[in-house]
Motif scaffolding. Structure first.
Motif: not given
Length: 334
Positions: A221-226
């Protein structure tokens, strides 16, 4: 036949993957698995050249005076001699004395591999080994996710197989704290499957063994890999994982990113000041690149709301944690 020799030149910090036979080899670092891999590689290289080898193993703590001299004496049958010595960090005085003498005059027909896992014991011998031109191989733990991902990728490359980046991350998330388990898992996937290794394949084999589901969800989540964050979360919730620790991990990871964001100190200085492990600081710094301050503040509030909801403030705690994960993943810049 004599063992293959290498030039008597000091080599420091080499890779266990590319270690080659040499008169003296020093394996240094606390990661016993990597030291074992280096020894396995050396034995395989000797057997590929010579067929049969004369292998001798010692423990430096229980060493008996004269054993090294006897083991390194020329073989009656001309076999290549490989001597493996573990436990240098707890060596006895008899070993220290004989090993110092050996460094001054190594046997021309033998290769001696010594493993020191760390600590101050034996510093005199370590200096003597380096002065004698011993090849030094790093056996340090792989603490960063990037290092573990590189390890996994190279395991599959060595087996002439491909693994997707998502699959490699899934495998590290499932088994990343234990290199021996990571290597065994890679070997099993190579043997049991064909073609490219996908995330779906890894999840089929190891999805139920994720050691810290909250960390896997948070890191994605924190690296935008939804998509990865949500699929991991839904799998965890469907198999009975409590949403409370997942939300707690999201909160902790966001706070870590907030603490290091914009800081100009080294990771070591930040680790000391913030009471975090250096690898945690490095990971948080990598994740901080995906964030603006205002987005971090908003997501910290979002997770605080989710925390209240999963602890009784909502009839649907699973929706609360999924909403928080979605909000974080969409706020992070890819």
């Amino acid at each position: 036949m004599a063992a293959p020799r290498a030039a008597a030149k000091t080599s420091s910090g080499g890779s266990w993957r590319t270690v080659e036979p040499a008169p003296l080899i020093l394996l240094q670092g606390p990661e016993d698995f990597l030291a074992g891999r280096a020894m396995d590689s050396l034995r395989a290289q000797f057997r590929a050249v010579h067929g049969e080898i004369e292998l001798t193993r010692f423990e430096a703590a229980s060493y008996v005076s004269g054993e090294l001299l006897l083991a390194s004496s020329p073989s009656l049958f001309g076999e290549a001699k490989v001597i493996e010595i573990r436990g240098l960090s707890s060596m006895n005085e008899e070993f220290l004395t004989d090993a110092m003498d050996y460094c001054a005059s190594p046997a021309p027909e033998a290769t001696v591999v010594m493993y020191h896992s760390g600590g101050n014991r034996g510093k005199k011998l370590l200096d003597a080994l380096k002065a004698a031109g011993a090849v030094s191989i790093d056996c340090q733990p792989l603490k960063k996710d990037a290092e573990k991902l590189d390890f996994v990728s190279k395991e599959f490359k060595a087996a002439k197989r491909r693994i997707t980046a998502e699959a490699a991350r899934a495998l590290v998330s499932a088994l990343g704290s234990d290199l021996a388990e990571l290597a065994a898992a890679a070997s099993q996937l190579v043997q049991d499957t064909s073609g490219e290794i996908s995330q779906e394949t890894v999840d089929q084999y190891y999805g139920g063994r994720v050691e810290a589901t909250g960390f896997k969800v948070a890191d994605a989540a924190l690296t935008g890999r939804a998509a990865e964050a949500l699929s991991t979360l839904r799998h965890a919730l469907s198999t009975g994982t409590d949403p409370v620790p997942i939300v707690a991990t999201l909160a902790m990871k966001l706070r870590q990113v907030a603490k290091v964001a914009g800081a100009r100190k080294s990771s070591g200085e930040l680790a000391r000041d913030l009471g975090m492990a250096p690898w945690q600081v490095q990971q948080a710094q990598e994740q901080a690149r995906h964030w603006k301050q205002e987005d971090l503040i908003r997501c910290i509030r979002l997770v605080a709301e989710a925390d209240a909801m999963v602890k009784g403030g909502s009839r649907d705690p699973e929706y609360a944690v999924e909403r928080a994960v979605t909000g974080i993943a969409l706020s992070a810049r890819r």
